[in-house]
Motif scaffolding. Structure first.
Motif, PDB file in Angstrom:
ATOM      1  N   ASN A 160       0.828  -1.204   0.000  1.00 10.79           N
ATOM      2  CA  ASN A 160       0.000   0.000   0.000  1.00 10.79           C
ATOM      3  C   ASN A 160       0.860   1.250   0.000  1.00 10.79           C
ATOM      4  OD1 ASN A 160      -3.020   0.026   0.089  1.00 10.79           O
ATOM      5  ND2 ASN A 160      -2.670  -1.621   1.550  1.00 10.79           N
ATOM      6  N   VAL A 161       1.880   1.238   0.845  1.00 15.30           N
ATOM      7  CA  VAL A 161       2.754   2.405   0.944  1.00 15.30           C
ATOM      8  C   VAL A 161       3.504   2.611  -0.376  1.00 15.30           C
ATOM      9  CG1 VAL A 161       4.782   3.340   2.125  1.00 15.30           C
ATOM     10  CG2 VAL A 161       2.978   2.246   3.436  1.00 15.30           C
ATOM     11  N   LEU A 162       3.823   1.519  -1.049  1.00 16.55           N
ATOM     12  CA  LEU A 162       4.596   1.626  -2.300  1.00 16.55           C
ATOM     13  C   LEU A 162       3.750   2.034  -3.495  1.00 16.55           C
ATOM     14  CD1 LEU A 162       7.054  -1.395  -2.028  1.00 16.55           C
ATOM     15  CD2 LEU A 162       7.623   1.026  -1.959  1.00 16.55           C
ATOM     16  N   LEU A 163       2.412   2.094  -3.314  1.00 12.79           N
ATOM     17  CA  LEU A 163       1.531   2.401  -4.446  1.00 12.79           C
ATOM     18  C   LEU A 163       1.955   3.625  -5.270  1.00 12.79           C
ATOM     19  CD1 LEU A 163      -1.278   1.907  -5.952  1.00 12.79           C
ATOM     20  CD2 LEU A 163      -2.145   3.638  -4.403  1.00 12.79           C
ATOM     21  N   PRO A 164       2.265   4.766  -4.638  1.00 13.71           N
ATOM     22  CA  PRO A 164       2.629   5.937  -5.455  1.00 13.71           C
ATOM     23  C   PRO A 164       3.846   5.677  -6.341  1.00 13.71           C
ATOM     24  CG  PRO A 164       2.183   6.607  -3.211  1.00 13.71           C
ATOM     25  CD  PRO A 164       2.199   5.105  -3.208  1.00 13.71           C
ATOM     26  N   MET A 165       4.732   4.798  -5.890  1.00  6.94           N
ATOM     27  CA  MET A 165       5.927   4.502  -6.678  1.00  6.94           C
ATOM     28  C   MET A 165       5.588   3.813  -7.993  1.00  6.94           C
ATOM     29  SD  MET A 165       8.062   5.863  -5.125  1.00  6.94           S
ATOM     30  CE  MET A 165       8.894   6.356  -3.673  1.00  6.94           C
ATOM     31  N   GLN A 186      -4.219   4.689   9.710  1.00  7.51           N
ATOM     32  CA  GLN A 186      -4.017   6.099   9.371  1.00  7.51           C
ATOM     33  C   GLN A 186      -2.523   6.417   9.255  1.00  7.51           C
ATOM     34  OE1 GLN A 186      -5.299   8.486   7.610  1.00  7.51           O
ATOM     35  NE2 GLN A 186      -7.198   8.257   8.749  1.00  7.51           N
ATOM     36  N   ARG A 187      -1.696   5.743  10.085  1.00  4.49           N
ATOM     37  CA  ARG A 187      -0.249   5.919   9.941  1.00  4.49           C
ATOM     38  C   ARG A 187       0.234   5.435   8.581  1.00  4.49           C
ATOM     39  NH1 ARG A 187       2.138   5.387  15.735  1.00  4.49           N
ATOM     40  NH2 ARG A 187       0.145   5.383  16.799  1.00  4.49           N
ATOM     41  N   SER A 188      -0.242   4.242   8.161  1.00  2.00           N
ATOM     42  CA  SER A 188       0.195   3.757   6.846  1.00  2.00           C
ATOM     43  C   SER A 188      -0.315   4.675   5.751  1.00  2.00           C
ATOM     44  CB  SER A 188      -0.227   2.309   6.574  1.00  2.00           C
ATOM     45  OG  SER A 188      -1.120   1.840   7.507  1.00  2.00           O
ATOM     46  N   ASN A 189      -1.499   5.228   5.967  1.00  5.00           N
ATOM     47  CA  ASN A 189      -2.046   6.181   5.006  1.00  5.00           C
ATOM     48  C   ASN A 189      -1.112   7.389   4.856  1.00  5.00           C
ATOM     49  OD1 ASN A 189      -3.828   7.468   3.304  1.00  5.00           O
ATOM     50  ND2 ASN A 189      -5.182   8.167   4.939  1.00  5.00           N
ATOM     51  N   LEU A 190      -0.613   7.894   5.989  1.00  5.50           N
ATOM     52  CA  LEU A 190       0.323   9.023   5.941  1.00  5.50           C
ATOM     53  C   LEU A 190       1.604   8.626   5.205  1.00  5.50           C
ATOM     54  CD1 LEU A 190       0.073  10.639   9.488  1.00  5.50           C
ATOM     55  CD2 LEU A 190      -0.810  11.511   7.323  1.00  5.50           C
ATOM     56  N   CYS A 191       2.093   7.420   5.478  1.00  2.00           N
ATOM     57  CA  CYS A 191       3.303   6.951   4.795  1.00  2.00           C
ATOM     58  C   CYS A 191       3.082   6.920   3.294  1.00  2.00           C
ATOM     59  CB  CYS A 191       3.686   5.550   5.268  1.00  2.00           C
ATOM     60  SG  CYS A 191       4.323   5.529   6.937  1.00  2.00           S
ATOM     61  N   ARG A 192       1.901   6.419   2.884  1.00  2.00           N
ATOM     62  CA  ARG A 192       1.612   6.354   1.455  1.00  2.00           C
ATOM     63  C   ARG A 192       1.572   7.752   0.843  1.00  2.00           C
ATOM     64  NH1 ARG A 192      -4.016   4.062  -0.453  1.00  2.00           N
ATOM     65  NH2 ARG A 192      -4.636   6.065   0.413  1.00  2.00           N
ATOM     66  N   ALA A 193       1.047   8.711   1.621  1.00  5.52           N
ATOM     67  CA  ALA A 193       0.956  10.066   1.094  1.00  5.52           C
ATOM     68  C   ALA A 193       2.324  10.725   0.976  1.00  5.52           C
ATOM     69  CB  ALA A 193       0.040  10.897   1.987  1.00  5.52           C
ATOM     70  N   LEU A 194       3.304  10.205   1.723  1.00  7.35           N
ATOM     71  CA  LEU A 194       4.601  10.886   1.771  1.00  7.35           C
ATOM     72  C   LEU A 194       5.727  10.157   1.058  1.00  7.35           C
ATOM     73  CD1 LEU A 194       4.540  12.129   5.449  1.00  7.35           C
ATOM     74  CD2 LEU A 194       4.562  13.552   3.398  1.00  7.35           C
ATOM     75  N   ILE A 195       5.536   8.900   0.696  1.00  7.75           N
ATOM     76  CA  ILE A 195       6.630   8.069   0.197  1.00  7.75           C
ATOM     77  C   ILE A 195       7.322   8.679  -1.027  1.00  7.75           C
ATOM     78  CG2 ILE A 195       5.070   6.618  -1.166  1.00  7.75           C
ATOM     79  CD1 ILE A 195       8.067   5.133   0.512  1.00  7.75           C
ATOM     80  N   HIS A 196       6.552   9.315  -1.897  1.00  7.15           N
ATOM     81  CA  HIS A 196       7.144   9.852  -3.123  1.00  7.15           C
ATOM     82  C   HIS A 196       7.640  11.281  -2.912  1.00  7.15           C
ATOM     83  CE1 HIS A 196       2.922  10.799  -2.986  1.00  7.15           C
ATOM     84  NE2 HIS A 196       3.024  11.680  -3.961  1.00  7.15           N
ATOM     85  N   GLU A 197       7.766  11.679  -1.618  1.00  4.59           N
ATOM     86  CA  GLU A 197       8.239  13.011  -1.259  1.00  4.59           C
ATOM     87  C   GLU A 197       7.561  14.098  -2.086  1.00  4.59           C
ATOM     88  OE1 GLU A 197      12.475  12.684  -1.421  1.00  4.59           O
ATOM     89  OE2 GLU A 197      12.521  11.491   0.407  1.00  4.59           O
ATOM     90  N   PRO A 198       6.240  14.201  -1.935  1.00  4.16           N
ATOM     91  CA  PRO A 198       5.512  15.191  -2.720  1.00  4.16           C
ATOM     92  C   PRO A 198       5.822  16.593  -2.207  1.00  4.16           C
ATOM     93  CG  PRO A 198       4.064  14.229  -1.091  1.00  4.16           C
ATOM     94  CD  PRO A 198       5.359  13.498  -0.992  1.00  4.16           C
ATOM     95  N   GLU A 199       5.681  17.547  -3.083  1.00  4.41           N
ATOM     96  CA  GLU A 199       5.932  18.910  -2.671  1.00  4.41           C
ATOM     97  C   GLU A 199       4.767  19.421  -1.835  1.00  4.41           C
ATOM     98  OE1 GLU A 199       6.848  21.217  -6.066  1.00  4.41           O
ATOM     99  OE2 GLU A 199       8.278  22.446  -4.951  1.00  4.41           O
TER     100      GLU A 199
END
Lengths: 259, 263
Positions: B99-104, B151-164
């Motif tokens: 899930n966290v890797l999804l944005p990648m 919700q923590r994993s959700n935050l990780c997913r939102a941040l993994i790709h280091e969005p601006e």
């Protein structure tokens, strides 16, 4: 603990117990009310026929099974594709849905004579009938699975810059899988109805044809043996679909995994 | 005030529906969000806070007015934004790690490298999961986690790709008070480390003051900004600082302003 174990065993035994009671009542009723064999044969007589004519039954059963499985396979492929198209695009949905419902409302027995004019007698009408009858639930379920994606999930994907195809592949299809497998259990039993109808209306093989010719000879036990055979095949195929469902979409059965 | 704005809203108006049935969700919205700024938006319920999120990310086009990100007018969903909603929206068929890797798998340029450099990305995800205390749960499925862990994993997913830009739509709203306050700390630590620009929509005024540099108060529907409050409390803020007079005063000031809207 012991109690739990006993409950579990009882639950496993229940279907068999119910079946035995059902056949016992049937047998008894036939004897007590002196029902003629041509009207309703006793189950013991039916089982006797099954054992005696096992090779012939098996041959006709396999013919029906093949027609059903091929028609069912085509229905999965076609239903999945059309379901994805309908679920993914509101235009395809509004264009095709009324047509699909109209088509589904047509009694399939009515199309068998037409099919026979088109493709002749044999396996093809049975395959096509199995296909058209089991197609609809698959389409509807897959489309429902796609259409009920949470809007937030879509927003997350879109804000990552995902294309429509990516959303379909990463969210839509996995999401639709439990719906697909749930529909397969319904569709496989419908597929049997389809192929047997075609064999009965106009065929020269399959269990439906066997039952029809046995009926014409007033051979009720053989007709009933055919019915039993269809029921058994139906249960087996249903079990296979249910097994696949559990394997492929374990995550959708989380309640049972946890308990 | 910030001199160089990363996100700018100029007289933004949004109406849902057309003709006589249309309702104005927001009207005359003006905002300037600087790079690396943490912004919180508060307001009475139904004032169009969530609409604001969708406007900034380009998921909804405004009826009139202009939204500018990076000096460019937004016309379609802007790419590489991180989003977290109140509902964790994790995919039940994926493990926490996946899930966290999804944005990648979706965001360029990672998308092209993902398959070949999976181990490297997993290490990166692991590091993030460790900071939020989920290292031992990477192979668990979302339904095996508690609400706070989801919700923590959700935050990780939102941040993994280091969005601006990170958009947070009441991400802690459905959690119990203890977990929520704990996650404020986690959020602040992540922000202090990565310094992304964050827009947090919330109805919890303490949360807004704890996390934000600037708090915007929105009016009743149709929403517009009625108060811009700088929060100049020192960082890192702790739970203890939420009981200090300066903090409490700010919360009261915001609350009084919002009460005016309900009157």
């Amino acid at each position: 603990m012991e109690n739990l174990e006993r409950n579990r065993l009882l639950r496993l035994a229940m279907p068999w117990l119910v079946m035995i009671v059902f056949f016992a009542i049937w047998e008894l009723a036939c004897v007590v009310f002196a029902i003629e064999e041509i009207i309703l044969p006793r189950p013991s007589k039916v089982f006797e026929v099954i054992v005696l004519r096992f090779d012939i039954l098996l041959k006709f059963c396999l013919q029906t099974l093949w027609s059903t499985v091929i028609g069912f396979g085509l229905a999965i492929a076609g239903g999945l594709l059309l379901g994805l198209a309908i679920g993914a695009s509101p235009f395809v949905y509004s264009g095709l849905y009324p047509l699909l419902i109209a088509f589904n409302a047509i009694p399939k027995v009515a199309i068998v004579p037409i099919l026979m004019i088109w493709v002749g007698v044999g396996f093809l009408p049975a395959i096509i009938t199995a296909f058209v009858i089991s197609f609809f639930p698959i389409v509807v379920n897959v489309a429902t699975g796609l259409a009920t994606i949470e809007p937030e999930m879509r927003d997350v994907m879109r804000s990552l810059g995902a294309t429509r195809t990516e959303i379909l592949v990463k969210v839509g299809i996995p999401r639709a899988m439990p719906y697909l497998f749930a529909s397969l259990k319904v569709a496989i039993t419908l597929a049997f109805i389809g192929s047997v109808i075609a064999e009965t209306v106009g065929g020269n093989n399959g269990i439906g044809f066997l039952m029809l010719s046995a009926g014409a000879r007033n051979d009720a036990p053989t007709t009933f043996a055919g019915l039993f055979a269809i029921a058994i095949m139906g249960i087996l195929m249903y079990a296979i679909c249910a097994w696949f469902e559990r394997r492929m979409t374990k995550w959708a059965f989380r309640g049972e995994l946890v308990s | 005030m910030v001199d160089q704005a990363l996100v700018e809203l100029r007289g933004v108006k949004l109406a849902y529906g057309v003709g006589r049935d249309s309702t104005l969700a927001v009207d005359g919205l003006d905002m300037r969000i600087g790079k690396g700024e943490f912004v919180a938006v508060v307001g009475p319920s139904g004032c169009g806070k969530s609409t604001l999120m969708k406007l900034v990310t380009g998921l909804l086009p405004p009826t009139s007015g202009e939204i500018i990100v990076h000096g460019q007018t937004v016309t379609k969903p802007i790419k590489g934004v991180g989003m977290a909603f109140q509902n964790p929206t994790l995919m039940p068929w994926r493990t926490t790690m996946d899930n966290v890797l999804l944005p990648m798998e979706v965001v360029e340029p990672h998308k092209r490298r993902f398959r070949r450099h999976r181990a490297e990305y997993e290490e990166r995800a692991m590091k993030l999961l460790r900071t939020v205390g989920l290292a031992d749960f990477s192979q668990k499925f979302p339904w095996q986690l508690s609400g706070g862990m989801q919700q923590r994993s959700n935050l990780c997913r939102a941040l993994i790709h280091e969005p601006e830009i990170l958009m947070l739509d009441e991400p802690f709203g459905a959690l119990d008070a203890f977990t929520r306050e704990e996650l404020w700390g986690v959020m602040q630590a992540l922000w202090l480390e990565q310094r992304f620009t964050a827009v947090l929509v919330t109805h919890d005024l303490r949360e807004a003051v704890y996390l934000a540099d600037t708090v915007y108060v929105m009016s009743r529907r149709p929403g517009k900004i009625v108060l811009v409050q700088q929060v100049e409390l020192p960082r890192p803020r702790t739970l203890a600082s939420t009981f200090e007079p300066a903090f409490v005063d700010l919360v009261h000031k915001l609350r009084d302003r919002i009460h005016l809207e309900h009157a």
